[in-house]
Design an enzyme around this catalytic site. Structure first.
Site, PDB file in Angstrom:
ATOM      1  N   GLY A 143      -0.458  -5.730  -4.616  1.00  0.00           N
ATOM      2  CA  GLY A 143      -1.211  -6.784  -3.958  1.00  0.00           C
ATOM      3  C   GLY A 143      -2.649  -6.847  -4.448  1.00  0.00           C
ATOM      4  CB  SER A 144      -5.706  -8.009  -2.767  1.00  0.00           C
ATOM      5  OG  SER A 144      -5.211  -9.306  -2.549  1.00  0.00           O
TER       6      SER A 144
END
Length: 625
Positions: free
Chosen positions: A328-329
């Site tokens: 993810g981020s």
């Protein structure tokens, strides 16, 4: 009329003398052969037969050593030994073994698994060795047998040491557990040439540090010389060599931090790893749900084993090293660092974010409707702007991304001192050619690169890989091997010895220089670290999205003041309840679904935390827990 034949007396005497001479020669030859054989047995082969006789008279019985202790970095005991009474039978002293066991069963509860274990030990051992038929007797059972001991010759009570984990489930995946020696364990013992040292040993490390440091914890076995008679019955003990206890392990874990981390995850599935960047020491190591290693000490019952094995939560899996998740981020800071290093972006360079990125007729959406407006590198990290990294991934290309991320350990084992670590997936064109069969599947499509930039797509890494990457970034690009064992304490001298560690499969090495906007050269990690520190300061008490990472500013005084210790870096992943996959269009395009937003910050854990990688805002990547 027949004629009578008369023999001469002299001829008869001559025949008798011939037969007597032949018999004498035969007797003489027999005596010569007998004497020769006697000389061979008593003189020539004397040493050989003397040794054979001694071997038949003397039996060597191994004495199992005490297993080493395991403590945390502050000396808190995590694994120890305790003494308990066992009911043991010496087969050579028992007339009818089956009848004796039946009689004992009426006096003390003996389960079928106890009988099976005894039969197996009997087949593998010798009849003059005492073998346990029941372990860990209660005080009531002990008193009951003592009152009837006269009825059971060859049966006695002995004290044995058992492994105990006083904290139960706490740090269970880091510690591991013990189990009965299996064929696989025997192969490992043989490959290490430790067969003689493991005679009489019933337990072996199955996971965690109990498995990795098995030979250090086991110790050196002792031996007793026992005189036996022709029937194999023990007569007396001739000599005894005392065993040497196993070495103690001092772990890098901080038990207080470990408790806080486990309480923070609670009953959720996931993993958490806290690393000291400057040394690679693992301060907290959590994989939830866990299990109680005490269940395996004396053999786990089939019902409990089935519950652990068939549970949908899979408590036996160490998610920190074997569970793979889309980052993810948390992937975005490394994308920004790649852009700085490869010259694709500068910190002040801006883009306009309308809330989406168009590529090949497909719209890759940002999480914020309408977009973030004008975004530079600093704001892209603060706001976690997807559109910025969609564009950046397209500019970098998949091979540049893969080659750069490999320097931080993505897609390679970290070298942590545990067995069973997974490499994860660092996607590239070469990776896709190796892992897909059909030619149309082996081709890398440009649209697949877009989702890679936000940590989705084929990206799949273990929590410990992400923790190592964050620690490397916080340590100015210097990579240290994550490890759980701080030192090994020798049993005899009490001296703490170093632990040999293998280097990480991907070594960041000395940071390369990056030309800053002010014209000065600086290590590549410094500029991004400053951006992240600004991010943390500006976000303040914002609890909607946890900061990607935090780095304490190093104080470099002109007087040569010593810099304070670097912060502990934590990466926490929570395994998704269900893996959501995007739908693909033509040309390898991917549509990402928007799941329910969840806060990943855990109350009470006063540590910097990475964004949940298993459940990103735009959709969860494939997970393998």
């Amino acid at each position: 009329m027949t004629r009578a034949v008369f023999h001469s007396p002299e001829a008869g005497i001559e025949g008798f003398r011939s037969r007597l001479a032949a018999a004498g020669i035969g007797v003489l030859v027999a005596f010569v052969l007998l004497f020769g054989r006697l000389v061979q047995l008593q003189v020539v082969d004397r040493d050989y037969y003397r040794t054979r006789a001694e071997d038949n008279r003397i039996a060597i019985v191994p004495v199992v050593p005490n297993r080493g202790l395991v403590t945390d970095r502050n000396g808190v005991v995590l694994a120890r030994n305790y003494s308990a009474y066992t009911l043991e039978i010496t087969p050579s002293k028992v007339g009818d073994l089956d009848a004796t066991i039946e009689e004992l069963g009426r006096l003390i509860a003996i389960e079928p698994r106890d009988r099976k274990r005894f039969r197996k030990a009997l087949a593998e051992g010798k009849n003059f060795e005492s073998l346990p038929i029941r372990t860990r007797l209660s005080d009531e059972e002990l008193a009951r047998f003592a009152a009837n001991r006269y009825r059971f010759p060859g049966v006695e009570i002995k004290a044995r040491l058992f492994r105990q984990y006083p904290r139960g489930e706490l740090a269970s995946h880091a510690l591991g557990y013990l189990g009965r020696v299996s064929e696989r364990d025997l192969d490992r013992i043989e490959s290490a040439e430790e067969e003689a040292n493991y005679r009489g040993t019933e337990h072996f490390g199955k996971s965690g540090v109990e498995q990795k440091y098995e030979f250090a914890l086991h110790g050196q076995a002792g031996a007793e010389q026992i005189e036996v008679d022709a029937s194999g019955h023990a007569v007396r003990v001739l000599s005894r060599t005392a065993p040497v206890a196993g070495n103690d392990l001092v772990l890098t874990l901080d038990l207080r931090l470990q408790e806080i981390a486990e309480q923070a995850l609670g009953k959720r599935r996931g993993a958490l790893v806290a690393i000291e960047p400057a040394s690679g020491e693992i301060l907290a190591y959590v994989s939830r749900p866990g299990y109680d290693p005490n269940l395996f000490v004396d053999g786990i019952d089939p019902q409990t084993w089935d519950e652990l094995n068939n549970s949908p939560d899979r408590p036996m899996i160490d998610r920190a090293i074997s569970g793979t998740y889309a980052p993810g981020s948390t992937f975005k800071p490394y994308m920004a660092l790649a852009a700085l290093t490869l010259g694709k972006r500068t910190p002040g360079q801006t883009i306009h974010d309308p809330g989406y990125f168009m590529f090949g007729g497909h719209q890759f959406r940002d999480d914020k409707k309408g977009g973030h407006g004008t975004v530079d590198m600093y704001k892209s990290i603060v706001a976690s702007c997807d559109t910025y990294y969609y564009m950046l991934a397209n500019d970098l290309g998949i091979d540049n991304i893969s080659n750069f991320m490999r320097q931080f350990g993505f897609g390679a084992p970290t070298g942590v001192d545990l067995e069973g670590e997974t490499s994860g997936v660092l996607p590239s064109q070469e990776w896709k050619r190796r892992h897909f069969r059909r030619p149309e599947q082996q081709k890398w499509y440009a649209g697949e690169t877009i989702s890679i930039g936000i940590g989705q797509g084929y990206n799949a890494y273990t929590p410990i890989q992400l923790a190592q990457a964050v620690a490397t970034l916080a340590n100015d690009g210097v990579m240290n091997t994550p490890h759980l064992v701080r030192s090994v304490v020798e049993a005899r001298s009490g001296r703490r010895g170093p632990v040999e560690r293998q280097p990480p499969a991907a070594q960041a090495g000395t940071p390369r220089l990056h030309q800053g906007c002010d014209g000065r050269s600086e290590p590549r990690g410094h500029r991004l670290a400053r951006l992240c520190r600004r991010t943390v300061r500006e976000r303040g008490q914002d609890r909607d999205r946890p900061a990607l990472f935090a780095a304490r500013r190093k104080v470099r005084g002109r007087q040569g003041r010593r810099a304070p210790a670097r912060p502990r870096v934590v990466h926490r992943l929570r395994a998704p309840r269900q893996a959501h996959r995007g739908t693909r269009g033509g040309g390898g395009k991917r549509r990402l679904r928007r799941p329910e937003r969840r806060s990943d910050r855990a109350p009470g854990l006063r540590l910097s935390s990475a964004r949940q990688a298993g459940g990103s805002r735009r959709g969860r990547g494939r997970s393998r827990a």
